[in-house]
Design a protein around this motif. Structure first.
Motif: not given
Length: 153
Positions: A52-63, A70-74
């Motif tokens: 769960t901790t690793e998944t949370t960190l992975l989700l934060q990194k993915t976000n 998104q910024q680079k695309s703009e």
């Protein structure tokens, strides 16, 4: 008859005692199994907390990565727009050059006859100038020869 009753009660007591022994053994075995299951579930719970901790960190990194993309695309969109504007400007410049070239070509075509006449008149004027200079020089030579003759006489 009483003996049968005592024997029956004794037999029931023995059967109950055997049943209790088997039940006790079964319950002890069940207790060992449940203890093992409890330890396994505790280990699974710890592993699940880690996942769960690793998944949370992975989700934060993915976000964060999605936001960066998104910024680079703009930014890339603004670069693409700038390149598009440059392309439009170059295209307009090419069109303007084409129009100017066509206009100059048309004016040259229209002026060919005039230019030809100017060249002819220029040649005539140059010939007249050359003839005039030749006459002037020849008069000067004749005058200088006569002066020398007059001096020698």
């Amino acid at each position: 008859m009483q003996i049968i009753l005592y024997l029956s009660v004794a037999l029931i007591a023995i059967a109950f005692f055997v049943l209790v022994i088997y039940l006790s053994t079964t319950l002890k075995s069940l207790q060992v199994t449940l203890t093992s299951v409890s330890k396994t579930l505790t280990g699974l719970e710890k592993q699940l907390d880690g996942v769960t901790t690793e998944t949370t960190l992975l989700l934060q990194k993915t976000n964060a990565l999605a936001e960066d993309i998104q910024q680079k695309s703009e930014s890339l969109n603004s670069v693409v727009e700038a390149v598009k504007d440059v392309g439009t400007t170059v295209s307009q410049f090419n069109g303007t050059l084409k129009n100017i070239t066509n206009s100059v070509d048309q004016q040259v075509e229209e002026s060919k006859e005039k230019i030809s006449q100017i060249v002819q008149w220029s040649n005539i004027i140059l010939e007249l100038k050359d003839k005039w200079q030749a006459r002037k020089q020849s008069k000067n030579e004749v005058g200088s020869n006569e002066r020398q003759r007059v001096r020698s006489h």
